[in-house]
Motif scaffolding. Sequence first.
Motif, PDB file in Angstrom:
ATOM      1  N   ASN A   1      11.691 -22.961 -10.918  1.00 18.72           N
ATOM      2  CA  ASN A   1      10.141 -24.181 -10.919  1.00 18.72           C
ATOM      3  C   ASN A   1       9.785 -24.429  -9.002  1.00 18.72           C
ATOM      4  O   ASN A   1       9.969 -25.041  -8.985  1.00 18.72           O
ATOM      5  CB  ASN A   1      10.731 -25.427 -11.615  1.00 18.72           C
TER       6      ASN A   1
ATOM      7  N   ASN B   1       4.536 -28.227 -13.440  1.00 23.01           N
ATOM      8  CA  ASN B   1       6.068 -27.366 -13.546  1.00 23.01           C
ATOM      9  C   ASN B   1       5.498 -26.636 -14.376  1.00 23.01           C
ATOM     10  O   ASN B   1       5.203 -25.840 -15.721  1.00 23.01           O
ATOM     11  CB  ASN B   1       7.335 -28.137 -14.322  1.00 23.01           C
TER      12      ASN B   1
ATOM     13  N   PRO C   1      15.906 -32.473 -16.831  1.00 21.04           N
ATOM     14  CA  PRO C   1      15.693 -31.722 -16.832  1.00 21.04           C
ATOM     15  C   PRO C   1      13.483 -31.922 -17.480  1.00 21.04           C
ATOM     16  O   PRO C   1      12.640 -32.792 -17.737  1.00 21.04           O
ATOM     17  CB  PRO C   1      16.133 -30.911 -17.949  1.00 21.04           C
TER      18      PRO C   1
ATOM     19  N   LEU D   1      15.703 -37.009 -11.501  1.00 24.37           N
ATOM     20  CA  LEU D   1      16.469 -35.380 -11.947  1.00 24.37           C
ATOM     21  C   LEU D   1      16.059 -35.660 -13.060  1.00 24.37           C
ATOM     22  O   LEU D   1      17.095 -36.653 -13.788  1.00 24.37           O
ATOM     23  CB  LEU D   1      17.126 -35.122 -10.923  1.00 24.37           C
TER      24      LEU D   1
ATOM     25  N   ASP E   1      15.440 -26.143 -18.899  1.00 25.27           N
ATOM     26  CA  ASP E   1      15.694 -26.721 -18.347  1.00 25.27           C
ATOM     27  C   ASP E   1      16.917 -26.869 -17.598  1.00 25.27           C
ATOM     28  O   ASP E   1      17.285 -27.435 -16.792  1.00 25.27           O
ATOM     29  CB  ASP E   1      17.083 -25.879 -19.631  1.00 25.27           C
ATOM     30  N   VAL E   2      15.649 -26.311 -16.249  1.00 23.57           N
ATOM     31  CA  VAL E   2      15.884 -25.902 -15.319  1.00 23.57           C
ATOM     32  C   VAL E   2      15.633 -27.667 -14.663  1.00 23.57           C
ATOM     33  O   VAL E   2      14.329 -27.856 -14.516  1.00 23.57           O
ATOM     34  CB  VAL E   2      15.270 -24.814 -13.953  1.00 23.57           C
ATOM     35  N   PRO E   3      16.264 -28.003 -14.002  1.00 28.04           N
ATOM     36  CA  PRO E   3      15.870 -29.014 -13.325  1.00 28.04           C
ATOM     37  C   PRO E   3      15.285 -29.540 -12.082  1.00 28.04           C
ATOM     38  O   PRO E   3      14.924 -28.124 -11.324  1.00 28.04           O
ATOM     39  CB  PRO E   3      17.219 -30.110 -13.028  1.00 28.04           C
ATOM     40  N   VAL E   4      14.151 -30.357 -12.414  1.00 31.75           N
ATOM     41  CA  VAL E   4      13.483 -30.232 -10.896  1.00 31.75           C
ATOM     42  C   VAL E   4      13.962 -30.833  -9.468  1.00 31.75           C
ATOM     43  O   VAL E   4      15.079 -32.147  -9.807  1.00 31.75           O
ATOM     44  CB  VAL E   4      12.523 -31.425 -11.147  1.00 31.75           C
ATOM     45  N   ARG E   5      14.041 -30.732  -8.587  1.00 34.95           N
ATOM     46  CA  ARG E   5      14.262 -30.946  -7.594  1.00 34.95           C
ATOM     47  C   ARG E   5      13.209 -31.768  -6.823  1.00 34.95           C
ATOM     48  O   ARG E   5      12.265 -30.931  -6.526  1.00 34.95           O
ATOM     49  CB  ARG E   5      14.599 -29.496  -6.879  1.00 34.95           C
ATOM     50  N   PRO E   6      13.810 -32.483  -5.777  1.00 37.20           N
ATOM     51  CA  PRO E   6      12.741 -33.954  -5.268  1.00 37.20           C
ATOM     52  C   PRO E   6      12.587 -33.647  -3.801  1.00 37.20           C
ATOM     53  O   PRO E   6      13.735 -32.990  -3.648  1.00 37.20           O
ATOM     54  CB  PRO E   6      13.747 -35.124  -6.060  1.00 37.20           C
TER      55      PRO E   6
END
Lengths: 205, 800
Positions: A28, A126, B41, B39, A131-136
Amino acid sequence: MTKLAIAVNVGRCVGCHTCSISCKMSNNVPDGMLWNRVLTENSEVIDGAVGVYPALSRDYLPLACQHCENPACQKVCPTGATYKDGKGRVEIDYDKCIGCRMCMAACPYNARVFNWTEPVRSAGSNYGEADVPVRPKGVMEKCTLCSERTDRGDAPMCVTCCPARARVYGDLDDPDSEISKIAREKNVRILLEEMGTSPQVFYFE
Amino acid sequence: MPKRSENGLSRRGFLKGVGAAGALGAAGAAAMTSTQGWLKPIAADAAADERVAYTYHHSHCGGMCPLKCTVRGGRLAMIQPNDICEDRYRTICLKGISEIQHIYGDKRIQTPLKRVGERGEGKFVSVSWDEALDEIVDQIKRIQAESGKGSVMVTSGAEADVPFLAPVLGARGGGNPGIDVGIGNGLDPATGMGAGYAMSAPEARDWTKSKLVLTVGSNYCESSLPSARLFFEAKEAGARMVTVDPHFSTTAGKSHEWVPIEPGTDAALFLGMITHILESGLADTAFMANHTSLPFLVNAETGALLKDREPSIDPEKKAPVPGQLDLFYVIDGSGSVVRADKAATTVLSGSAEVDGVRARTVFDLLKETQKQYSVEWASRITGIPADKIRELAELYAAGPSSLCLGWGGNDKMSNADIAGHAAAVLTAITGNIGKEGAGVGVYVGASYGGYAATLGSWALPETLAAGEADVPMYDLRYKENSVRAHIAVGDKLAQCMANMSKSEEWARSLDLIVTADPYFTEAAKWADYVLPLTSRFEYDEEIGNIASGYSHIVMQQKVIDPLFEARTDLWLTREIAKRMGVEDALPKTSLERAQAVLGTSEDPYVSSLTVEKLADNQGMWPCEGIAEVRRVAMDRTFPTLSGRMDVYYESLVEDAQELPQWEPCSEATWDNPDRERFPFQLINVRSRFRIHNQFNDAEWLQQFYEPTLNANPADLAAYGLKTGDVAEVFNDRGSFKVRVSGNEAVRPGSVRMIEGATADYTVEGNMQSVTNDEFIARGSKLMCGPVIPFSDTLVAIKKA
């Protein structure tokens, strides 16, 4: 112990950028950023050549986080956001990252990318592993060795997708793994060995 | 759009400590906001809504990669190789993955459009599907009533799925393609295989058995990425990989050896190799005598092959029945003239008098014509050192050798058929065909080279049939014809014809142009109606099409619902059929067609396969026998008139090309006086970033590549240009503007561009504005008609 790593057969690399774009998808990674990129060595232009026609050579160098044993980025991180995890990977705890970019300056491989602005995704939403965290905005990111995939026992997406099968993923602490054999038997190139970072990602032909 | 330099993809000294500081992206202070609460997921709110579906990707790179697609919240979220198959068939590349963004891109046609401005002006208004289709079909009916059914032409690319559209309208097709048939025109009559596209080669897996893999004018390690793996398997198995190319291509760079050659001179290289092989006694005498037409007798006066009778004709195919060896005469071991099928032994050299006619063997004629093509001559023409030509000839003759030809090099030049013909002779004199590790033709693309399932089809009633294309599309611009309407699925106007201003003139002359495509292309600008089609990932039923991929039957499943107002090709065809009153002839659903495609196959393992079984197996089914490498002509019989390699082309006696005779390119030669004004040959190449004009608009690929003219840095400097500058590229046909890039990989005197660069992606104008549209005189006599000599083009460049 486990020491997960990637070996790149540069003899097989055709510079196609599939590793780069598959990584972008799986993790992502927003517009304008790449965790993994394919450099044309010693060339000002993409797909250039070294020498004068017709005495030419060309080498591609796929480059991402080297998951160093002795990571320069970790040493300078004031918050402990960058850490070496139990499987030998260099990871970032995004919650702890304060965006100081000390790690970015310290990494001799230029492997880290920073969310200078709110992430933009031309895909419109996205994408990638769920399960990949979204980075801000304001957070550092880089290759995680597809930690979510590799935790599940899958190979990193760049390895799965490489059309030339130039990438070998495995555990350097397992003496029977293919990657360990390559490390033992091949003439292996480590990037910037003199920096003392001891990369776990290495290159061979 | 991020420029390449911002991603640092090619920056010298990207690694700190090696050179200058690396790229850091945009400058500016980062906000030091807390990430708490930000944050989470993606899965947290979407996992329950996730599904996986399977489809296949484009065919025109030879990939047809089987894809496993993850959908989340109704949107395409991830694309991976389908993993139901053996590892070697799990293929994907950057183009397939880029669809994550591309299918949502801003070049998607969202609604039917109707032209309101002048043709080519690009002014449209949105209309409903019903309004567009009613008007289109009314116009088609009127035009056909006035000028006959053939006044409507339907064209579609290989990627389109409209098998019924031309028959439904009784329209004509586009006729001979003009593209990718240059080498095949010359090669395929000799092997009886390849269909004019030189697709006569075995599967590239066979390379592991080759001693030499000689690639001439093909860059499959870049243009057909699934081929790269096969290339390295062969290299690691010990095959010597040698690539002949004017430019230091990706494939050349990965080979053991790159042999630079003057563009458009592949035929001269082959002719020189032939001479050396014949003169050095390296030819395979037994193969020539028993499996080629080289011992056949020819009337020394007329050049006609001596024949016992007229060939038998297959009434259905309206073509000679293959394998009529008994037509021909040879000289046997005792010196008597006998029918070829009766000769116990056959000699290659000799002459005889038959019924008062002086006759000679093809082999003797070959030896005679080859006298003018010494290795030194070939060296002068090709720029390859004579010793290198001898070395290649010796390696090739020793074999087993694979001769890998392509569509991206000499194929796009006016003398391409001669290169193909000379390759056929080279193969024939060395017997490098019909055995392990040997073959000739295009090895590009795993799906082209592998096993193809014999699929069935939905049968239309005989009343619905497409008409004959008496004049090929590219000739409509010059020859009298009845075409008044063009219904195009995909871009033919800018993609498939050279000399754009002539194409535009023709487009202005038509009464109706309709373009249907997922994406708004250059051709769409010239249409009266532009219709939005779905991409490979969208469908309105659970099952779309079924096709033949790399040694597998592959299925298109619905990944997501149609985006915007896009509709499937089949839906469009049905709607047109409805308005023509023939809808009952078509399958009611895509499922019904899929069932027919499997169920009506002549192959039991295919006909016993059901749509459900295929769907349950992740939409893939292996072709029978794929454990074995697919090879060709292993019994050394060929589907030609004699059943042998027929290297003597009787139909070209008048053109003095019955055996391959050197002829330079028509435009891009050094002694062309125009070279003073237009000093560079412009080659159109294929790359990893595009399939023809497709993916021009894919932003994820744009981060790596934008249309750029590559030139040797010394050539750029001579015109005051450097990397990053904009140049005007021009000749008497037209001009366009594009950014330039200095690259030593480009042969001095040539400039190189990836094909399909249209005006929305260059600085200004279309690459096709300058390309050569002049055909050779013998073109119409060739197997697939003339090849459009896109790369037989001279241009000048100047700073814009």
